[in-house]
Design a protein around this motif. Sequence first.
Motif, short mmCIF file in Angstrom:
data_model
loop_
_atom_site.label_atom_id
_atom_site.label_comp_id
_atom_site.label_asym_id
_atom_site.label_seq_id
_atom_site.Cartn_x
_atom_site.Cartn_y
_atom_site.Cartn_z
N ASN A 85 64.08 4.24 34.00
CA ASN A 85 64.56 4.90 34.66
C ASN A 85 64.24 6.60 33.62
N SER A 87 65.00 9.51 34.08
CA SER A 87 65.37 10.61 34.68
C SER A 87 66.63 10.57 34.12
N ARG A 92 65.92 10.10 27.89
CA ARG A 92 65.68 11.81 27.58
C ARG A 92 65.05 12.47 25.93
#
Length: 96
Positions: A85, A87, A92
């Motif tokens: 994942n 995103s 991040r």
Amino acid sequence: MSYLTITPVKASQSATILADNVSATTLDNRLKAALEHARRITEIYGLGSLDAVLAWETVEELQQVDKSQPKNTPHNSFTHYCTENPSALEARIYDV
């Protein structure tokens, strides 16, 4: 006292033999055992004895096999989640 029979093998053959299907933990255990064995043999017979030379040669071959093994980085569940994942907020990466 038990004796170990040693058959002559070329160095390139022995590295190949050792590299076949050897897990990292088994290789680490073999390397630690070979180091301990080489130290004891050297202490008993001296550094110039044939037994000590063979024991230290075994240690060197195991170290070469250990260096040639790819090092796996441990993946935990968070790393796996971030990989699947990218995103997600947790995945991040910010440059500061």
